[in-house]
Design an enzyme around this catalytic site. Structure first.
Site, PDB file in Angstrom:
ATOM      1  N   SER A  72       0.793  -1.235   0.000  1.00 16.14           N
ATOM      2  CA  SER A  72       0.000   0.000   0.000  1.00 16.14           C
ATOM      3  C   SER A  72       0.824   1.283   0.000  1.00 16.14           C
ATOM      4  CB  SER A  72      -0.947   0.013   1.208  1.00 16.14           C
ATOM      5  OG  SER A  72      -1.975  -0.932   1.052  1.00 16.14           O
ATOM      6  N   LYS A  75       0.202   3.575  -2.901  1.00 12.21           N
ATOM      7  CA  LYS A  75      -1.023   4.373  -2.991  1.00 12.21           C
ATOM      8  C   LYS A  75      -0.730   5.872  -2.909  1.00 12.21           C
ATOM      9  CE  LYS A  75      -3.858   0.670  -0.993  1.00 12.21           C
ATOM     10  NZ  LYS A  75      -4.628   0.208   0.183  1.00 12.21           N
ATOM     11  N   TYR A 197      -4.135  -2.695 -10.298  1.00  7.90           N
ATOM     12  CA  TYR A 197      -4.013  -2.492  -8.848  1.00  7.90           C
ATOM     13  C   TYR A 197      -3.088  -3.529  -8.214  1.00  7.90           C
ATOM     14  CZ  TYR A 197      -5.423  -2.056  -3.959  1.00  7.90           C
ATOM     15  OH  TYR A 197      -5.427  -1.903  -2.598  1.00  7.90           O
ATOM     16  N   TYR A 248      -4.205   3.059   8.168  1.00  7.50           N
ATOM     17  CA  TYR A 248      -5.441   2.300   8.336  1.00  7.50           C
ATOM     18  C   TYR A 248      -6.251   2.866   9.497  1.00  7.50           C
ATOM     19  CZ  TYR A 248      -2.514  -0.642   5.394  1.00  7.50           C
ATOM     20  OH  TYR A 248      -1.669  -1.097   4.411  1.00  7.50           O
ATOM     21  N   VAL A 266       1.255  -3.511   4.125  1.00  6.64           N
ATOM     22  CA  VAL A 266       1.294  -4.783   4.833  1.00  6.64           C
ATOM     23  C   VAL A 266       2.540  -5.603   4.509  1.00  6.64           C
ATOM     24  CG1 VAL A 266      -1.196  -4.892   5.133  1.00  6.64           C
ATOM     25  CG2 VAL A 266      -0.139  -5.951   3.108  1.00  6.64           C
TER      26      VAL A 266
END
Length: 312
Positions: A72, A75, A197, A248, A266
């Site tokens: 992530s 992102k 993705y 998160y 992660v």
């Protein structure tokens, strides 16, 4: 642990060495992400950390040049690349609020009409990737070119085994994408979007690579070559969303402990920004129950305590 260092005598290096020594003595380092089989075998006690100054000078300890699965972390860069293209129109399709729910939750989407809470939960990242795909025809390729240029490392690449592993276990992300498509918030065919993705999340890079690549956010939107990617206001927006949504549903605790805009993945990585001063990346694969690196958060906490560098 063998501590690898640069030869510089500037002040960040001794701070990093002290942090690495403290992390080595710290028990309870969490567990790697076992729901992605390609990540499950990582040793949770591995550790690397790098700091990059605005001019590209990098300091590091531990396994700071060892590539790992960024997940992530990408992102942030996809968000910046799309925001640079479409500006505020993006925020009509994805929010800027903390979610308060797990990063792969379906719950909020239904009563918020298919508009994800923020760009860093999975639903929001899918929307951003979709919009970048529409504008470029190859969102993951655009991301890779950008990261290679900003890090100065032309060898950066995707890990096709990790991408395949995520695709095989990607039913929840597929559900998110289809659900948002039913509200008209996805433009591309869902299989095309998912392929982009999963590929972007499979990128491997080191702490040094990522600390350098994040530098444009510390330089208020200016890239390593001196050209501007984001306006100063847009860079502030990205940093603000990182601070409030980047870890998160533990973003409040991260802001309390670390006091910097940050984004976790992660794979065990966390990037962080000290606007106007430097950028950081720390990696240790052992995660807490919310998906954040245990040693990574602790190391960044110690960094801001020892240096006094914080946005507060």
């Amino acid at each position: 642990m063998v501590i690898m260092t640069t030869t510089s005598s500037l002040p960040f290096q001794p701070v990093l060495e002290r942090i690495a020594e403290e992390m080595e003595r710290t028990p309870g380092r969490g567990r790697p992400a076992d729901y992605i089989p390609a990540l499950a075998a990582c040793d949770p006690r591995r550790f690397g950390m790098a700091v990059a100054e605005l001019d590209g000078t990098v300091y590091g300890v531990g396994e700071w040049r060892e590539p790992f699965s960024t997940q992530s972390l990408t992102k942030v860069f996809t968000l910046a690349l799309d925001l640079a293209r479409e500006g505020d129109e993006l925020w009509e399709h994805v929010g800027r609020e903390p979610s308060g729910n797990p990063f792969n939750s379906l719950v909020q989407l239904e009563y918020e009409n298919g508009i994800p809470r923020n760009p860093f939960i999975n639903a929001g990242a899918l929307v951003v990737t979709d919009r970048l795909q529409t504008r470029t025809g190859d969102a993951s390729g655009e991301l890779l070119d950008f990261l290679r240029a900003e890090s100065g490392n032309p060898a950066l690449d995707f890990d096709e085994a990790v991408a395949a592993s995520e695709s095989e276990h990607g039913d929840r992300n597929a559900a998110l994408a289809h659900f948002m498509a039913s509200y008209g918030n996805i433009d591309n065919d869902v299989p095309v979007l998912l392929g982009q993705y999963f590929r972007q999340c499979s990128l491997t890079a080191s702490c040094a690579d990522l600390a350098l690549a994040t530098g444009f956010l510390a330089r208020h939107g200016v890239r390593a070559d001196g050209t501007r990617l984001l306006t100063r206001s847009q860079a502030k927006q990205v940093n603000a969303v990182m601070l409030t949504c980047g870890t998160y549903d533990a973003a409040g605790d991260f802001a309390y402990r670390v006091g910097l805009p940050g984004k976790s993945g992660v794979g065990g990585g966390i990037i962080a920004v000290v606007p106007g001063r430097c950028t950081l990346c720390v990696w240790s694969p052992g995660l807490d129950e919310r998906g954040n690196s245990v040693a990574g958060v602790a190391a960044l906490d110690r960094f801001t305590t020892l240096t006094g560098l914080s946005v507060f």
